[in-house]
Design a protein around this motif. Structure first.
Motif, mmCIF file in Angstrom:
data_model
loop_
_atom_site.group_PDB
_atom_site.id
_atom_site.type_symbol
_atom_site.label_atom_id
_atom_site.label_comp_id
_atom_site.label_asym_id
_atom_site.label_seq_id
_atom_site.Cartn_x
_atom_site.Cartn_y
_atom_site.Cartn_z
ATOM 1 N N GLU A 1 0.837 -1.214 0.000
ATOM 2 C CA GLU A 1 0.000 0.000 0.000
ATOM 3 C C GLU A 1 0.869 1.260 0.000
ATOM 4 N N SER A 2 1.969 1.229 0.766
ATOM 5 C CA SER A 2 2.805 2.434 0.809
ATOM 6 C C SER A 2 3.566 2.624 -0.512
ATOM 7 N N LEU A 3 3.898 1.519 -1.200
ATOM 8 C CA LEU A 3 4.503 1.631 -2.540
ATOM 9 C C LEU A 3 3.487 2.270 -3.496
ATOM 10 N N ILE A 4 2.251 1.779 -3.456
ATOM 11 C CA ILE A 4 1.207 2.317 -4.343
ATOM 12 C C ILE A 4 0.998 3.813 -4.073
ATOM 13 N N GLU A 5 0.948 4.159 -2.796
ATOM 14 C CA GLU A 5 0.716 5.569 -2.438
ATOM 15 C C GLU A 5 1.817 6.472 -3.013
ATOM 16 N N ASP A 6 3.068 6.004 -2.906
ATOM 17 C CA ASP A 6 4.170 6.822 -3.434
ATOM 18 C C ASP A 6 4.100 6.928 -4.959
ATOM 19 N N ILE A 7 3.706 5.832 -5.634
ATOM 20 C CA ILE A 7 3.608 5.889 -7.110
ATOM 21 C C ILE A 7 2.502 6.868 -7.518
ATOM 22 N N MET A 8 1.393 6.866 -6.761
ATOM 23 C CA MET A 8 0.316 7.816 -7.075
ATOM 24 C C MET A 8 0.818 9.263 -6.903
ATOM 25 N N THR A 9 1.632 9.474 -5.864
ATOM 26 C CA THR A 9 2.219 10.819 -5.676
ATOM 27 C C THR A 9 3.156 11.149 -6.836
ATOM 28 N N ASP A 10 3.945 10.154 -7.299
ATOM 29 C CA ASP A 10 4.833 10.389 -8.447
ATOM 30 C C ASP A 10 4.028 10.871 -9.651
ATOM 31 N N CYS A 11 2.857 10.260 -9.869
ATOM 32 C CA CYS A 11 2.017 10.640 -11.021
ATOM 33 C C CYS A 11 1.610 12.106 -10.904
ATOM 34 N N LYS A 12 1.217 12.511 -9.683
ATOM 35 C CA LYS A 12 0.772 13.904 -9.495
ATOM 36 C C LYS A 12 1.949 14.863 -9.672
ATOM 37 N N VAL A 13 3.099 14.494 -9.119
ATOM 38 C CA VAL A 13 4.303 15.345 -9.246
ATOM 39 C C VAL A 13 4.648 15.522 -10.732
#
Ligand code: FMN
Ligand code: ADP
Length: 221
Positions: free
Chosen positions: A152-164
């Motif tokens: 879940e924490s990997l997914i959360e960071d990837i979603m943040t990468d998309c927004k960045v």
């Protein structure tokens, strides 16, 4: 392990990409380990890592940039029933360009033994596009790759990468039109001319075969 703390909203300076960017990679879309869609809900198009040899100093990590796709004519097209032998659309017509995020490295959470290039295109596709040709113009670095305490924490960071990535590329100096030659390069698929489905499968066997031993830690599935 991922450090604690908030993430930056942007990657790279407002003034636009800096050396060594843009970095140019290309290749056919090949199969990976099938984890992106199934386990993470984030599909990633893999291309062979050979092109990285031109950039020996490039760090592993998470990057962003533009991806262009040239879809091969579909042999099993179900939509053109009236003109089954119609000639495919021209090359320029069938090329599409999208913003993307990508990982270059060993996926520490999964402990891969060989380096991979995995691109998540910021677009929702109706179907897979394995075998399509892909040009990748990398514009900037977002962060290093990390191991994580949970999926879940990997997914959360990837979603943040998309927004960045989305936010960063909307800045004036990062737009496609702001740089002469970028779009032209992205639309040039001369390198893929003559490449057959069998050529792509052979590359795929070579790349996947290299990482069969111990590539996926079962406990992390
Ligand atoms: C933007 C982005 C960031 C990623 N960050 C990490 C990371 O920090 N650590 C990691 O182990 N894997 C990371 N990955 C890789 C995913 O784990 C990988 O895409 C997934 O294992 C799917 O692999 P597959 O295409 O072989 O199925 C990232 C992928 C993307 C697209
Ligand atoms: N937005 C997207 N970004 C990247 N690939 C996508 C996207 N939507 C669909 N795909 C398809 O999904 C495939 C990747 O799925 P994934 O589950 O990560 O498997 P694999 O491990 O084989 O790469 C890509 O090769 C592509 O054909």
């Amino acid at each position: 392990m991922r450090p604690e703390g908030p993430r930056d909203d942007y990657a790279g300076p407002d003034s636009g990409p800096e050396a060594p960017f843009p970095i140019k990679l290309q290749g056919p879309v090949i199969k990976g380990f099938g984890r992106g869609s199934k386990e993470l809900g984030i599909p990633t198009a893999n291309i062979p890592p050979e092109g990285l040899s031109a950039y020996p100093d490039l760090s592993t990590g998470i990057y962003f940039g533009y991806t262009s796709l040239h879809h091969p004519p579909s042999p099993a097209s179900t939509t053109t029933t009236t003109t089954p032998n119609a000639t495919p659309a021209s090359t320029s017509d069938s090329v599409t360009i999208y913003p993307s995020v990508l990982s270059i490295g060993y996926n520490p959470y999964y402990g891969n033994k060989t380096r991979s290039i995995e691109i998540h295109v910021l677009h929702s596709f109706e179907r897979d596009f394995y075998g399509s040709s892909l040009n990748l113009l990398i514009l900037g670095f977002i962060r290093p790759e990390y191991d994580y305490v949970s999926k879940e924490s990997l997914i959360e960071d990837i979603m943040t990468d998309c927004k960045v990535a989305e936010r960063s590329m909307k800045r004036e100096k990062w737009e496609l039109q702001a740089h002469q030659g970028w779009e032209e390069w992205l639309r040039d698929f001369g390198w893929a001319r003559g490449m057959t489905g069998e050529d792509v499968r052979e590359v795929e066997r070579k790349v996947l075969g290299q990482d069969e031993k111990g590539s996926v830690e079962e406990g992390k599935l």
